[in-house]
Design a protein around this motif. Structure first.
Motif, PDB file in Angstrom:
ATOM      1  N   LEU A 157       0.810  -1.217   0.000  1.00  0.00           N
ATOM      2  CA  LEU A 157       0.000   0.000   0.000  1.00  0.00           C
ATOM      3  C   LEU A 157       0.847   1.271   0.000  1.00  0.00           C
ATOM      4  CD1 LEU A 157      -2.683  -1.058   2.652  1.00  0.00           C
ATOM      5  CD2 LEU A 157      -3.063  -0.786   0.190  1.00  0.00           C
ATOM      6  N   SER A 158       2.151   1.125   0.167  1.00  0.00           N
ATOM      7  CA  SER A 158       3.038   2.285   0.286  1.00  0.00           C
ATOM      8  C   SER A 158       3.605   2.685  -1.072  1.00  0.00           C
ATOM      9  CB  SER A 158       4.187   1.971   1.249  1.00  0.00           C
ATOM     10  OG  SER A 158       3.686   1.642   2.539  1.00  0.00           O
ATOM     11  N   HIS A 159       3.814   3.990  -1.239  1.00  0.00           N
ATOM     12  CA  HIS A 159       4.402   4.498  -2.477  1.00  0.00           C
ATOM     13  C   HIS A 159       5.924   4.398  -2.461  1.00  0.00           C
ATOM     14  CE1 HIS A 159       0.421   6.445  -2.103  1.00  0.00           C
ATOM     15  NE2 HIS A 159       0.384   6.316  -3.413  1.00  0.00           N
ATOM     16  N   ARG A 160       6.524   4.475  -1.270  1.00  0.00           N
ATOM     17  CA  ARG A 160       7.963   4.281  -1.112  1.00  0.00           C
ATOM     18  C   ARG A 160       8.213   3.448   0.136  1.00  0.00           C
ATOM     19  NH1 ARG A 160       7.872   5.989  -5.427  1.00  0.00           N
ATOM     20  NH2 ARG A 160       9.167   7.566  -6.459  1.00  0.00           N
ATOM     21  N   ILE A 161       9.179   2.524   0.033  1.00  0.00           N
ATOM     22  CA  ILE A 161       9.596   1.702   1.171  1.00  0.00           C
ATOM     23  C   ILE A 161      11.061   2.006   1.442  1.00  0.00           C
ATOM     24  CG2 ILE A 161       9.922  -0.647   2.048  1.00  0.00           C
ATOM     25  CD1 ILE A 161       7.565  -0.169  -0.831  1.00  0.00           C
ATOM     26  N   VAL A 162      11.385   2.296   2.693  1.00  0.00           N
ATOM     27  CA  VAL A 162      12.769   2.557   3.086  1.00  0.00           C
ATOM     28  C   VAL A 162      13.379   1.268   3.618  1.00  0.00           C
ATOM     29  CG1 VAL A 162      14.284   3.807   4.671  1.00  0.00           C
ATOM     30  CG2 VAL A 162      12.346   4.985   3.599  1.00  0.00           C
ATOM     31  N   ALA A 163      14.535   0.892   3.075  1.00  0.00           N
ATOM     32  CA  ALA A 163      15.295  -0.266   3.545  1.00  0.00           C
ATOM     33  C   ALA A 163      16.638   0.228   4.066  1.00  0.00           C
ATOM     34  CB  ALA A 163      15.503  -1.271   2.416  1.00  0.00           C
ATOM     35  N   HIS A 164      17.098  -0.353   5.174  1.00  0.00           N
ATOM     36  CA  HIS A 164      18.339   0.099   5.804  1.00  0.00           C
ATOM     37  C   HIS A 164      19.565  -0.607   5.233  1.00  0.00           C
ATOM     38  CE1 HIS A 164      16.292   2.690   8.469  1.00  0.00           C
ATOM     39  NE2 HIS A 164      15.855   1.783   9.314  1.00  0.00           N
ATOM     40  N   GLY A 165      19.629  -0.761   3.921  1.00  0.00           N
ATOM     41  CA  GLY A 165      20.801  -1.370   3.310  1.00  0.00           C
ATOM     42  C   GLY A 165      20.456  -2.022   1.987  1.00  0.00           C
ATOM     43  N   GLN A 166      21.477  -2.189   1.133  1.00  0.00           N
ATOM     44  CA  GLN A 166      21.263  -2.777  -0.181  1.00  0.00           C
ATOM     45  C   GLN A 166      20.839  -4.238  -0.074  1.00  0.00           C
ATOM     46  OE1 GLN A 166      21.323  -1.128  -3.161  1.00  0.00           O
ATOM     47  NE2 GLN A 166      20.508  -3.054  -3.981  1.00  0.00           N
ATOM     48  N   VAL A 205      17.139   3.058  -0.359  1.00  0.00           N
ATOM     49  CA  VAL A 205      18.115   2.604   0.628  1.00  0.00           C
ATOM     50  C   VAL A 205      18.587   3.807   1.438  1.00  0.00           C
ATOM     51  CG1 VAL A 205      20.378   1.560   0.996  1.00  0.00           C
ATOM     52  CG2 VAL A 205      18.855   0.646  -0.770  1.00  0.00           C
ATOM     53  N   ILE A 206      18.244   3.819   2.711  1.00  0.00           N
ATOM     54  CA  ILE A 206      18.694   4.850   3.647  1.00  0.00           C
ATOM     55  C   ILE A 206      19.183   4.124   4.894  1.00  0.00           C
ATOM     56  CG2 ILE A 206      18.059   6.872   5.013  1.00  0.00           C
ATOM     57  CD1 ILE A 206      15.867   7.472   3.006  1.00  0.00           C
ATOM     58  N   PRO A 207      20.429   4.300   5.300  1.00  0.00           N
ATOM     59  CA  PRO A 207      20.965   3.508   6.416  1.00  0.00           C
ATOM     60  C   PRO A 207      20.292   3.818   7.746  1.00  0.00           C
ATOM     61  CG  PRO A 207      22.518   5.210   5.749  1.00  0.00           C
ATOM     62  CD  PRO A 207      21.429   5.214   4.729  1.00  0.00           C
ATOM     63  N   HIS A 208      20.469   2.895   8.678  1.00  0.00           N
ATOM     64  CA  HIS A 208      19.975   3.076  10.044  1.00  0.00           C
ATOM     65  C   HIS A 208      20.679   4.270  10.671  1.00  0.00           C
ATOM     66  CE1 HIS A 208      18.926   2.303  14.189  1.00  0.00           C
ATOM     67  NE2 HIS A 208      18.234   1.234  13.857  1.00  0.00           N
ATOM     68  N   GLY A 209      19.929   5.132  11.322  1.00  0.00           N
ATOM     69  CA  GLY A 209      20.497   6.353  11.880  1.00  0.00           C
ATOM     70  C   GLY A 209      21.303   6.140  13.149  1.00  0.00           C
ATOM     71  N   ILE A 231      31.911  -7.253  16.394  1.00  0.00           N
ATOM     72  CA  ILE A 231      32.040  -8.493  15.635  1.00  0.00           C
ATOM     73  C   ILE A 231      30.639  -8.876  15.190  1.00  0.00           C
ATOM     74  CG2 ILE A 231      32.720 -10.922  15.686  1.00  0.00           C
ATOM     75  CD1 ILE A 231      34.603 -10.197  18.033  1.00  0.00           C
ATOM     76  N   VAL A 232      30.442  -9.080  13.887  1.00  0.00           N
ATOM     77  CA  VAL A 232      29.109  -9.389  13.373  1.00  0.00           C
ATOM     78  C   VAL A 232      29.151 -10.640  12.512  1.00  0.00           C
ATOM     79  CG1 VAL A 232      28.506  -6.932  13.363  1.00  0.00           C
ATOM     80  CG2 VAL A 232      29.323  -8.006  11.253  1.00  0.00           C
ATOM     81  N   SER A 233      28.021 -11.329  12.466  1.00  0.00           N
ATOM     82  CA  SER A 233      27.884 -12.477  11.573  1.00  0.00           C
ATOM     83  C   SER A 233      27.654 -11.997  10.143  1.00  0.00           C
ATOM     84  CB  SER A 233      26.704 -13.352  12.007  1.00  0.00           C
ATOM     85  OG  SER A 233      26.885 -13.846  13.310  1.00  0.00           O
ATOM     86  N   GLU A 234      28.045 -12.824   9.202  1.00  0.00           N
ATOM     87  CA  GLU A 234      27.874 -12.491   7.788  1.00  0.00           C
ATOM     88  C   GLU A 234      26.458 -12.866   7.346  1.00  0.00           C
ATOM     89  OE1 GLU A 234      30.457 -12.877   3.649  1.00  0.00           O
ATOM     90  OE2 GLU A 234      30.787 -14.287   5.287  1.00  0.00           O
ATOM     91  N   GLU A 284      27.313  -4.956   5.470  1.00  0.00           N
ATOM     92  CA  GLU A 284      27.198  -3.612   4.898  1.00  0.00           C
ATOM     93  C   GLU A 284      27.179  -2.560   6.000  1.00  0.00           C
ATOM     94  OE1 GLU A 284      24.101  -1.153   1.984  1.00  0.00           O
ATOM     95  OE2 GLU A 284      23.745  -3.265   2.477  1.00  0.00           O
ATOM     96  N   ALA A 285      26.520  -2.879   7.126  1.00  0.00           N
ATOM     97  CA  ALA A 285      26.407  -1.919   8.225  1.00  0.00           C
ATOM     98  C   ALA A 285      27.758  -1.587   8.840  1.00  0.00           C
ATOM     99  CB  ALA A 285      25.459  -2.456   9.294  1.00  0.00           C
ATOM    100  N   VAL A 286      28.695  -2.546   8.836  1.00  0.00           N
ATOM    101  CA  VAL A 286      30.040  -2.280   9.368  1.00  0.00           C
ATOM    102  C   VAL A 286      31.008  -1.908   8.251  1.00  0.00           C
ATOM    103  CG1 VAL A 286      29.724  -3.747  11.394  1.00  0.00           C
ATOM    104  CG2 VAL A 286      30.702  -4.736   9.310  1.00  0.00           C
TER     105      VAL A 286
END
Length: 335
Positions: free
Chosen positions: A114-123, A140-144, A259-262, A268-270
């Motif tokens: 139902l949305s005209h634009r969806i924001v995703a926090h990464g590719q 694509v707009i990163p987490h603030g 340290i993050v999992s793949e 992308e976040a790191v």
């Protein structure tokens, strides 16, 4: 060119005091309150609740309405808003292991449709959403930045613990961290792992009398969150699956290496290794290796911590995030 912003949210006096004077606060009828499961269900299915909130939004005469959380009632409210342009920040393409339900997934998919634009926090998240939605509708707009936690910091920072922070849910990989801790006993002489957050998890089978693990299982106020990050030598996210993470945004603000999992959008976040080490998911040996490496190498910790601060300054700072949202709204209205 100026943008007029209205914030629609249930009445919270402390929130209104912290708002920029240019933001117009609009208290809405609450649809969810802590500890009121039955009444919350009634609120969410009661058409009068949605009609009242929709009338309030329509009266404001807005061009764009942006839903920033994936509340199941969004899909019931949007059809009542007339011809307003709708944006929706979809934090997760689907529910993770141990949370949500097929009904919640369905309602969130309906909100996105139902949305005209969806924001995703990464590719990576856009790629996942593009399997079901037109990619041209996804921004694509990163987490603030979550640097506001630094306001509650007291004293000098230290490097005493290995910190896991967040909800205790199966997909977070807490069991992987506990298995890695058993390996660390043979490698490091002095350390403590702090697992802090809230959730219905039994640690009996994961922690033994020899474990150097401290568990804090309760809601933590902002002051305690700030203290935990100040005391951390590193922050670990051994997730089995993920989309993005607000925990990383806090770690960046405090200059703590992670340290993050793949999985999902975490690499992308790191910044693909510049602001955190990346390891395979569900691999206690790899997690133990990464923890040992960071524990023993202060220069590496410093470099990765500075990489996180650079992200805050150049990519995820709120002025930058706001500019990207305003540009999205402007293009949407122009189209």
């Amino acid at each position: 060119e100026k943008a007029e912003v209205h914030l629609f949210t249930p009445w919270k006096p402390e929130l209104e005091k912290s708002l920029d004077a240019r933001v117009k606060f609009q208290p809405t009828l609450p649809l969810s309150l802590p500890g009121e499961k039955r009444r919350n269900l009634f609120r969410q299915i009661n058409p009068l609740s949605h009609l009242r909130n929709a009338r309030l939004i329509r009266k404001a005469g807005l061009d764009v309405v942006h839903f920033v959380t994936a509340h199941p009632s969004n899909s019931l409210l949007i059809p009542l808003l007339g011809n307003r342009l709708i944006c929706f920040t979809q934090h997760d393409p689907s529910c993770h292991l141990g949370e949500g339900s097929s009904l919640r997934d369905y309602l969130n998919r309906r909100t996105a449709r139902l949305s005209h634009r969806i924001v995703a926090h990464g590719q990576a998240l856009k790629d996942a959403l593009s399997q079901k939605l037109p990619p041209e509708r996804i921004e694509v707009i990163p987490h603030g930045d979550y640097g506001f936690f630094k306001r509650f910091a007291k004293g000098e920072p230290s490097e005493e613990t290995i910190l896991f922070f967040g909800r205790f849910i199966p997909y977070k990989g807490i069991d992987v961290l506990c298995k890695a801790e058993r390996l660390l006993r043979k490698r490091l002489d002095s350390y403590e792992i702090c697992i802090a957050g809230e959730g219905e998890v039994s640690f009996d089978s994961w922690i033994d009398p020899e474990s150097r693990i401290r568990v804090i299982n309760r809601f933590l106020p902002d002051e305690e969150v700030a203290q935990l990050f100040q005391q951390a030598r590193m922050v670990v996210l051994p997730y089995l699956e993920a989309s993005q993470s607000g925990v990383l945004a806090i770690a960046f603000a405090f200059g703590k290496p992670s340290i993050v999992s793949e999985v999902g959008g975490l690499p992308e976040a790191v910044d693909f290794g510049k602001a955190g080490l990346i390891i395979p998911a569900n691999d206690p040996e790899a997690l133990a290796d990464a923890i040992e490496r960071l524990w023993r190498q202060p220069e590496l910790r410093k470099r990765i911590g500075e990489g996180g601060r650079d992200l805050v300054e150049k990519t995820i700072g709120w002025p930058l995030i706001a500019e990207r949202h305003i540009e999205m709204y402007r293009q949407l209205v122009a189209d």
